[in-house]
Motif scaffolding. Sequence first.
Motif, PDB file in Angstrom:
ATOM      1  N   GLU A  84      49.218  50.329  40.256  1.00 41.69           N
ATOM      2  CA  GLU A  84      49.760  49.791  38.875  1.00 41.69           C
ATOM      3  C   GLU A  84      49.486  48.345  38.232  1.00 41.69           C
ATOM      4  O   GLU A  84      48.980  48.415  37.461  1.00 41.69           O
ATOM      5  CB  GLU A  84      51.019  50.484  38.397  1.00 41.69           C
ATOM      6  N   ARG A  85      50.086  47.933  39.090  1.00 40.29           N
ATOM      7  CA  ARG A  85      50.633  46.078  38.855  1.00 40.29           C
ATOM      8  C   ARG A  85      48.486  45.852  39.669  1.00 40.29           C
ATOM      9  O   ARG A  85      48.452  45.082  38.239  1.00 40.29           O
ATOM     10  CB  ARG A  85      50.705  45.049  40.076  1.00 40.29           C
TER      11      ARG A  85
ATOM     12  N   ARG B 105      46.676  46.323  35.921  1.00 48.28           N
ATOM     13  CA  ARG B 105      46.906  45.299  35.104  1.00 48.28           C
ATOM     14  C   ARG B 105      47.131  44.418  34.598  1.00 48.28           C
ATOM     15  O   ARG B 105      45.995  43.922  33.445  1.00 48.28           O
ATOM     16  CB  ARG B 105      48.470  45.721  34.594  1.00 48.28           C
ATOM     17  N   ILE B 106      46.421  44.030  35.960  1.00 50.59           N
ATOM     18  CA  ILE B 106      45.730  42.662  36.014  1.00 50.59           C
ATOM     19  C   ILE B 106      44.475  42.947  35.936  1.00 50.59           C
ATOM     20  O   ILE B 106      44.051  42.078  34.627  1.00 50.59           O
ATOM     21  CB  ILE B 106      45.842  42.116  37.354  1.00 50.59           C
TER      22      ILE B 106
ATOM     23  N   ASP C 245      45.956  43.391  30.846  1.00 49.65           N
ATOM     24  CA  ASP C 245      46.869  44.019  30.110  1.00 49.65           C
ATOM     25  C   ASP C 245      47.712  42.852  30.187  1.00 49.65           C
ATOM     26  O   ASP C 245      49.128  42.576  29.629  1.00 49.65           O
ATOM     27  CB  ASP C 245      47.387  45.813  30.489  1.00 49.65           C
ATOM     28  N   ASP C 246      48.267  42.739  31.753  1.00 48.93           N
ATOM     29  CA  ASP C 246      49.085  41.783  32.574  1.00 48.93           C
ATOM     30  C   ASP C 246      47.921  40.210  32.336  1.00 48.93           C
ATOM     31  O   ASP C 246      47.105  39.597  32.367  1.00 48.93           O
ATOM     32  CB  ASP C 246      49.509  41.548  33.861  1.00 48.93           C
ATOM     33  N   THR C 247      48.585  39.448  31.228  1.00 48.10           N
ATOM     34  CA  THR C 247      48.415  38.190  30.938  1.00 48.10           C
ATOM     35  C   THR C 247      49.262  36.707  30.871  1.00 48.10           C
ATOM     36  O   THR C 247      48.786  36.000  31.131  1.00 48.10           O
ATOM     37  CB  THR C 247      48.716  38.488  29.139  1.00 48.10           C
ATOM     38  N   ARG C 248      50.025  37.074  32.111  1.00 47.64           N
ATOM     39  CA  ARG C 248      50.505  35.727  32.884  1.00 47.64           C
ATOM     40  C   ARG C 248      49.202  34.929  33.607  1.00 47.64           C
ATOM     41  O   ARG C 248      48.443  35.727  33.601  1.00 47.64           O
ATOM     42  CB  ARG C 248      51.500  36.704  34.033  1.00 47.64           C
TER      43      ARG C 248
ATOM     44  N   ALA D   2      47.838  36.383  36.849  1.00 44.55           N
ATOM     45  CA  ALA D   2      46.629  37.417  36.385  1.00 44.55           C
ATOM     46  C   ALA D   2      45.116  37.229  36.124  1.00 44.55           C
ATOM     47  O   ALA D   2      44.346  36.672  36.191  1.00 44.55           O
ATOM     48  CB  ALA D   2      47.279  38.144  35.504  1.00 44.55           C
ATOM     49  N   ARG D   3      45.839  35.805  34.448  1.00 42.29           N
ATOM     50  CA  ARG D   3      44.932  35.262  34.230  1.00 42.29           C
ATOM     51  C   ARG D   3      43.454  34.610  35.110  1.00 42.29           C
ATOM     52  O   ARG D   3      42.527  34.827  35.187  1.00 42.29           O
ATOM     53  CB  ARG D   3      44.910  34.513  32.902  1.00 42.29           C
TER      54      ARG D   3
ATOM     55  N   ARG E  86      41.606  37.342  37.333  1.00 42.69           N
ATOM     56  CA  ARG E  86      40.799  37.779  36.794  1.00 42.69           C
ATOM     57  C   ARG E  86      39.568  36.278  36.609  1.00 42.69           C
ATOM     58  O   ARG E  86      38.774  36.299  36.895  1.00 42.69           O
ATOM     59  CB  ARG E  86      41.196  37.511  34.991  1.00 42.69           C
TER      60      ARG E  86
END
Length: 118
Positions: A14-15, A18-19, A23-26, A29-30, A33
């Motif tokens: 799930e984590r 989200r990455i 959905d994960d904007t921390r 995570a950015r 990506r």
Amino acid sequence: MTPLPSTPEFARQERLLRILSGDDTRLAARLARAGLTALTPLYGAIIGMYRGMYDTGLLEEVRLPCPVMSVGNLTVGGTGKTGLALTVARLLQANGWAPALLNYGYRATVGSGATVVS
């Protein structure tokens, strides 16, 4: 509706989803990506070379004397590929076919090769 499983593996997946989905904007995570995006051309080149080895005859395609269906992708475990393959095999069996499952990767170790499941 069946509740989703609550396991550490499911939570990890799930984590990751989200990455990857954004959905994960921390910041971490950015950055992950951005790193994956930067590697995209390299991945494309490797896949192109791999396909090219088949196209030039460096790697030989093997033709089997029976229909073959492949269930899989490059996604890590937990996406339901094994369950789908078993379901398809049972449906084929119920319709008079005699499917055989070859599993390459499920709990495999390096150099273990394919495993005959049925």
